[in-house]
Motif scaffolding. Structure first.
Motif, PDB file in Angstrom:
ATOM      1  N   PRO A 323       0.844  -1.216   0.000  1.00 43.95           N
ATOM      2  CA  PRO A 323       0.000   0.000   0.000  1.00 43.95           C
ATOM      3  C   PRO A 323       0.868   1.250   0.000  1.00 43.95           C
ATOM      4  O   PRO A 323       1.913   1.307   0.640  1.00 43.95           O
ATOM      5  CB  PRO A 323      -0.792  -0.133   1.307  1.00 43.95           C
ATOM      6  CG  PRO A 323       0.027  -1.024   2.169  1.00 43.95           C
ATOM      7  CD  PRO A 323       0.738  -1.969   1.261  1.00 43.95           C
ATOM      8  N   LEU A 324       0.429   2.231  -0.748  1.00 44.18           N
ATOM      9  CA  LEU A 324       1.154   3.485  -0.869  1.00 44.18           C
ATOM     10  C   LEU A 324       0.297   4.628  -0.341  1.00 44.18           C
ATOM     11  O   LEU A 324      -0.942   4.595  -0.412  1.00 44.18           O
ATOM     12  CB  LEU A 324       1.537   3.759  -2.323  1.00 44.18           C
ATOM     13  CG  LEU A 324       2.448   2.727  -2.995  1.00 44.18           C
ATOM     14  CD1 LEU A 324       2.656   3.087  -4.457  1.00 44.18           C
ATOM     15  CD2 LEU A 324       3.787   2.629  -2.273  1.00 44.18           C
ATOM     16  N   MET A 354       5.207  10.370  -2.361  1.00 46.02           N
ATOM     17  CA  MET A 354       4.722   9.007  -2.214  1.00 46.02           C
ATOM     18  C   MET A 354       5.489   8.304  -1.098  1.00 46.02           C
ATOM     19  O   MET A 354       6.713   8.410  -0.995  1.00 46.02           O
ATOM     20  CB  MET A 354       4.893   8.242  -3.531  1.00 46.02           C
ATOM     21  CG  MET A 354       4.315   6.832  -3.492  1.00 46.02           C
ATOM     22  SD  MET A 354       4.301   6.071  -5.125  1.00 46.02           S
ATOM     23  CE  MET A 354       6.060   5.994  -5.465  1.00 46.02           C
ATOM     24  N   TYR A 355       4.763   7.566  -0.261  1.00 43.34           N
ATOM     25  CA  TYR A 355       5.351   6.845   0.855  1.00 43.34           C
ATOM     26  C   TYR A 355       4.821   5.417   0.850  1.00 43.34           C
ATOM     27  O   TYR A 355       3.717   5.136   0.366  1.00 43.34           O
ATOM     28  CB  TYR A 355       4.979   7.487   2.193  1.00 43.34           C
ATOM     29  CG  TYR A 355       5.469   8.898   2.370  1.00 43.34           C
ATOM     30  CD1 TYR A 355       6.659   9.170   3.039  1.00 43.34           C
ATOM     31  CD2 TYR A 355       4.742   9.968   1.863  1.00 43.34           C
ATOM     32  CE1 TYR A 355       7.100  10.466   3.211  1.00 43.34           C
ATOM     33  CE2 TYR A 355       5.183  11.269   2.016  1.00 43.34           C
ATOM     34  CZ  TYR A 355       6.359  11.509   2.702  1.00 43.34           C
ATOM     35  OH  TYR A 355       6.803  12.793   2.863  1.00 43.34           O
ATOM     36  N   ARG A 356       5.607   4.535   1.403  1.00 49.23           N
ATOM     37  CA  ARG A 356       5.119   3.167   1.652  1.00 49.23           C
ATOM     38  C   ARG A 356       4.356   3.190   2.966  1.00 49.23           C
ATOM     39  O   ARG A 356       4.884   3.536   4.008  1.00 49.23           O
ATOM     40  CB  ARG A 356       6.280   2.174   1.739  1.00 49.23           C
ATOM     41  CG  ARG A 356       5.820   0.730   1.951  1.00 49.23           C
ATOM     42  CD  ARG A 356       6.962  -0.239   1.670  1.00 49.23           C
ATOM     43  NE  ARG A 356       8.088  -0.050   2.565  1.00 49.23           N
ATOM     44  CZ  ARG A 356       8.197  -0.673   3.745  1.00 49.23           C
ATOM     45  NH1 ARG A 356       7.259  -1.490   4.152  1.00 49.23           N
ATOM     46  NH2 ARG A 356       9.266  -0.481   4.496  1.00 49.23           N
ATOM     47  N   TYR A 357       3.079   2.826   2.883  1.00 43.04           N
ATOM     48  CA  TYR A 357       2.214   2.919   4.066  1.00 43.04           C
ATOM     49  C   TYR A 357       2.362   1.674   4.930  1.00 43.04           C
ATOM     50  O   TYR A 357       2.286   0.549   4.440  1.00 43.04           O
ATOM     51  CB  TYR A 357       0.755   3.080   3.648  1.00 43.04           C
ATOM     52  CG  TYR A 357      -0.199   3.165   4.821  1.00 43.04           C
ATOM     53  CD1 TYR A 357      -0.272   4.307   5.592  1.00 43.04           C
ATOM     54  CD2 TYR A 357      -1.003   2.081   5.156  1.00 43.04           C
ATOM     55  CE1 TYR A 357      -1.138   4.390   6.662  1.00 43.04           C
ATOM     56  CE2 TYR A 357      -1.871   2.154   6.225  1.00 43.04           C
ATOM     57  CZ  TYR A 357      -1.927   3.309   6.971  1.00 43.04           C
ATOM     58  OH  TYR A 357      -2.778   3.381   8.046  1.00 43.04           O
ATOM     59  N   MET A 614       9.396   6.821   0.713  1.00 47.25           N
ATOM     60  CA  MET A 614       9.412   5.380   0.444  1.00 47.25           C
ATOM     61  C   MET A 614      10.024   4.570   1.573  1.00 47.25           C
ATOM     62  O   MET A 614      10.368   3.416   1.392  1.00 47.25           O
ATOM     63  CB  MET A 614      10.156   5.084  -0.863  1.00 47.25           C
ATOM     64  CG  MET A 614       9.499   5.707  -2.083  1.00 47.25           C
ATOM     65  SD  MET A 614       7.784   5.212  -2.250  1.00 47.25           S
ATOM     66  CE  MET A 614       7.996   3.466  -2.556  1.00 47.25           C
ATOM     67  N   LYS A 615      10.187   5.161   2.759  1.00 42.86           N
ATOM     68  CA  LYS A 615      10.670   4.413   3.909  1.00 42.86           C
ATOM     69  C   LYS A 615       9.497   4.014   4.779  1.00 42.86           C
ATOM     70  O   LYS A 615       8.423   4.595   4.704  1.00 42.86           O
ATOM     71  CB  LYS A 615      11.659   5.256   4.733  1.00 42.86           C
ATOM     72  CG  LYS A 615      12.978   5.544   3.999  1.00 42.86           C
ATOM     73  CD  LYS A 615      13.919   6.331   4.904  1.00 42.86           C
ATOM     74  CE  LYS A 615      15.232   6.613   4.191  1.00 42.86           C
ATOM     75  NZ  LYS A 615      16.155   7.382   5.053  1.00 42.86           N
ATOM     76  N   ALA A 617       7.155   4.158   7.606  1.00 44.46           N
ATOM     77  CA  ALA A 617       6.781   5.255   8.496  1.00 44.46           C
ATOM     78  C   ALA A 617       5.374   5.033   8.990  1.00 44.46           C
ATOM     79  O   ALA A 617       4.559   4.417   8.314  1.00 44.46           O
ATOM     80  CB  ALA A 617       6.877   6.589   7.763  1.00 44.46           C
ATOM     81  N   SER A 618       5.109   5.515  10.168  1.00 41.46           N
ATOM     82  CA  SER A 618       3.755   5.448  10.704  1.00 41.46           C
ATOM     83  C   SER A 618       2.979   6.624  10.131  1.00 41.46           C
ATOM     84  O   SER A 618       3.027   7.734  10.639  1.00 41.46           O
ATOM     85  CB  SER A 618       3.773   5.521  12.232  1.00 41.46           C
ATOM     86  OG  SER A 618       2.471   5.393  12.744  1.00 41.46           O
ATOM     87  N   ILE A 619       2.288   6.382   9.034  1.00 41.81           N
ATOM     88  CA  ILE A 619       1.623   7.425   8.271  1.00 41.81           C
ATOM     89  C   ILE A 619       0.147   7.059   8.163  1.00 41.81           C
ATOM     90  O   ILE A 619      -0.207   5.901   7.998  1.00 41.81           O
ATOM     91  CB  ILE A 619       2.228   7.536   6.864  1.00 41.81           C
ATOM     92  CG1 ILE A 619       3.731   7.831   6.958  1.00 41.81           C
ATOM     93  CG2 ILE A 619       1.546   8.613   6.054  1.00 41.81           C
ATOM     94  CD1 ILE A 619       4.435   7.760   5.633  1.00 41.81           C
ATOM     95  N   PRO A 620      -0.782   7.985   8.216  1.00 41.34           N
ATOM     96  CA  PRO A 620      -0.583   9.415   8.353  1.00 41.34           C
ATOM     97  C   PRO A 620      -0.456   9.838   9.806  1.00 41.34           C
ATOM     98  O   PRO A 620      -0.680   9.025  10.692  1.00 41.34           O
ATOM     99  CB  PRO A 620      -1.884   9.966   7.749  1.00 41.34           C
ATOM    100  CG  PRO A 620      -2.894   8.930   8.092  1.00 41.34           C
ATOM    101  CD  PRO A 620      -2.176   7.621   7.998  1.00 41.34           C
ATOM    102  N   PRO A 621      -0.109  11.107  10.077  1.00 40.51           N
ATOM    103  CA  PRO A 621      -0.060  11.563  11.462  1.00 40.51           C
ATOM    104  C   PRO A 621      -1.439  11.531  12.066  1.00 40.51           C
ATOM    105  O   PRO A 621      -2.436  11.755  11.385  1.00 40.51           O
ATOM    106  CB  PRO A 621       0.468  13.002  11.348  1.00 40.51           C
ATOM    107  CG  PRO A 621       0.101  13.418   9.961  1.00 40.51           C
ATOM    108  CD  PRO A 621       0.192  12.178   9.126  1.00 40.51           C
TER     109      PRO A 621
END
Length: 631
Positions: A323-324, A354-357, A614-615, A617-621
């Motif tokens: 998931p992104l 873009m981030y890796r969720y 792309m690292k 991370a605990s996303i979203p805040p």
């Protein structure tokens, strides 16, 4: 509304369906089951008659479905027969015959009571799958409801009950076993005394009921996780043959009905029946397609050499992705860099990263969501609804509630607020509405002196109550507008005789001024109380009761952070609320020990640094709204 108080709890308990309570609810819903079928049959008969008329209002889609032979619907003669049969819905014989015919016409054969119970179990199991999906995630990737139709509500009473099967030709062995067991029981009974025999029979019946309940619950809650399909496998399982152009060539051949090697070709018929199932629009019908056997599907897919048959792009498409998360980036947006958009959309502004969720973990509760009410649930969260914060009584009465502009014609569920702070609840309950006030200023006016003295004592009591709440509102958060609470800043608290105004200074201090109301202001106070009482009753269905104290306040408009400090911004417009639907700090009567101490404005902010793209991370805040403790 009538059934819930009898259930001794909710139908959904800790994320699971409580079968006994579910049966009680279904029994209540099934009380007019046959009447509902009779009404639908009558509607279909009228629809059939209208469809024959010229310039009919019946939709073109319904008329087209009527002419199409593959749409199966009841004929006029069949509808007349059903309507005539259900004229006596109270007859048990009529009910039994109709329910048997319901299953026979849909399953194309007579069903035994045990088979009907199995369908009910599968239906409840499907509902439990949905509950598990929303509470814990997917509990089974391979589960599906194995029938085209739902069971009758009345047959839900078969759950948790041992079914004594009818003695059919195909069930002789079971009948012989039952006879043998009955003989053994009879022999055992003859050897025992009468009192011991009765006691044992009762115990056996209770044990059998518990055993059946546990067995049914185990079937409903037993799921095999399995593994999710790949995208192409999923498309094979759901697409009709007419849409196979979205599949690679090798997969299309598996749908070919002329193929002698494909084990799933028979699952894609060129023509099939659509059962309208007492509906009128074609999209409401049930497509009677065969259920695809998962083993046949896997065997067909495994027969394809993916390395040779699929192109590199198709191989990439046929894999599970991570998931992104796309997050807005103000710095990129300021550069106004545009990228080519889809056809007819034009260029698009590139303003996201873009981030890796990574799904936030649940290590604190054993890796699973716990569907239970936690400590502090009754605490007030600004902006959220909380019925439990203020005591109330639910009543059913005829009130012209008009939340959407039109008054309700029938009885309405009304919440009557219980004013626990009222020093004279009996006198207040005797008032018909909220604008019944007695003016105690300017002498007795020729009235009875004892009555006048009593009124003065009541007004003094309300005055003392207003002053006590004023002190609380200056030291604790004020929440107004039950049941949808909003945090507010008090600017005035008013009774029939006095108005206490509060000025909030820049250094955080307050200054209070008290003014006695004139006769004109007292009249305005009474009118305001009446308007508020009537507004809450007719717009929200809330009876706030007699209003003796009004609070004028400014609602919380926004919050901003400056140098690590959260500053509240209050609306310029002032609003009025009755005291009985306002609270300070906690719900009235709430146990403060259930809430830990923490700051209401503890905000967890995320970071958008470029090197974090792309690292993991605990996303979203996330923003954690917590409850202040009393000071």
């Amino acid at each position: 509304k009538a059934t819930l108080p009898k259930l001794e709890g909710y139908v959904i308990e800790h994320g699971r369906i409580h079968l006994e309570r579910f049966k009680v609810l279904c029994a209540a819903l099934a009380s007019d089951e046959l009447e509902a079928f009779a009404t639908q049959f009558t509607f279909l008969k009228q629809h059939e008659r209208l469809s024959r008329c010229k310039n009919s209002l019946v939709s073109a889609a319904s008329l087209a479905a009527k002419k199409n032979s593959r749409y199966r619907r009841m004929k006029a003669e069949e509808l007349d027969a059903e309507i005539a049969t259900l004229r006596d819905c109270s007859s048990e014989t009529v009910a039994v015959k109709f329910r048997a015919r319901y299953y026979e016409t849909r399953w194309q054969r007579p069903l035994s009571m045990r088979e009907r119970k199995d369908i009910c179990i599968e239906y409840v199991r499907a509902m439990q799958w949905v509950l598990n999906y929303y509470y814990q995630g997917c509990c089974s990737w391979s589960y599906f409801y194995p029938h085209h139709y739902a069971p009758l509500l009345s047959d839900m009473q078969l759950l948790c009950n041992e079914i004594e099967e009818e003695e059919d030709d195909h069930d002789h062995d079971d009948a012989d076993d039952r006879k043998q067991k009955e003989k053994q029981k009879q022999t055992q009974k003859e050897k025992e005394e009468v009192d011991e025999e009765e006691e044992e029979v009762v115990m056996m019946e209770e044990e059998e009921e518990e055993e059946v309940l546990m067995r049914d619950e185990e079937r409903i809650n037993r799921f095999e996780l399995a593994t999710p399909y790949t995208p192409l496998q999923q498309l094979l399982a759901v697409l009709p043959r007419a849409s196979n152009h979205v599949l690679p060539e090798a997969y299309r051949k598996l749908m070919d009905p002329e193929s002698d090697t494909s084990p799933i070709a028979r699952y894609y018929p060129d023509s099939f029946v659509v059962d309208m199932n007492l509906s009128v629009s074609p999209w409401e019908g049930i497509a009677l397609l065969p259920f695809i056997d998962e083993q046949d599907l896997m065997r067909a897919v495994n027969s394809i050499d993916a390395e040779q048959a699929l192109q590199s792009v198709e191989k990439y498409m046929n894999t599970h992705k991570e998931p992104l998360l796309f997050r807005y980036d103000a710095k990129k947006a300021a550069k106004k860099h545009c990228i080519k958009g889809p056809m007819s959309f034009g260029p698009m502004c590139d303003a996201v990263n873009m981030y890796r969720y990574v799904l936030p973990g649940l290590e604190h509760c054993g890796g699973k969501f716990i569907p239970q009410i936690r400590k502090g649930v009754n605490a007030v969260i600004a902006g959220g609804p909380n019925l439990a914060a203020i005591p109330f009584i639910a009543e059913i009465k005829k009130v012209p509630v008009k939340p959407f502009g039109m008054s309700s014609k029938y009885q309405t569920l009304v919440f009557k607020v219980v004013n626990v702070d009222d020093p004279f609840p009996q006198q207040s309950n005797g008032l018909k509405n909220s604008h019944s006030h007695s003016d105690t200023s300017g002498g007795g006016g020729g009235g009875d002196s004892h009555q006048l003295q009593l009124q003065q004592q009541q007004q003094q009591a309300y005055e003392n109550l207003a002053l006590s709440y004023l002190k609380k509102f200056l030291s604790q958060p004020l929440h107004v507008g039950w049941p949808y609470f909003r945090e507010a800043q008090i600017t005035e608290i008013t009774t029939l005789n006095f108005a206490h105004s509060i000025v909030h200074l820049a250094d955080g201090k307050t200054h209070t001024m008290t003014n006695q109301l004139s006769q004109a202001l007292r009249t305005k106070f009474k009118k305001t109380c009446h308007v508020l009482w009537q507004t809450y009753l007719t717009m929200l269905g809330v009876d706030v009761g007699p209003i003796h104290i009004l609070i004028k306040c400014r609602l919380l408009h926004a919050m901003k952070v400056e140098r690590g400090t959260v500053l509240k911004q209050w609306s310029e417009q002032e609003e009025m609320f009755p005291l009985q639907i306002c609270i300070c700090g906690y719900a009235k009567g709430f146990d403060h020990s259930l809430v830990d101490e923490f700051n209401v404005h503890d905000i967890i902010e995320g970071h958008d640094d470029d090197d974090e793209k792309m690292k993991s991370a605990s996303i979203p805040p996330r923003v954690r709204f917590l409850v202040k403790d009393e000071r």
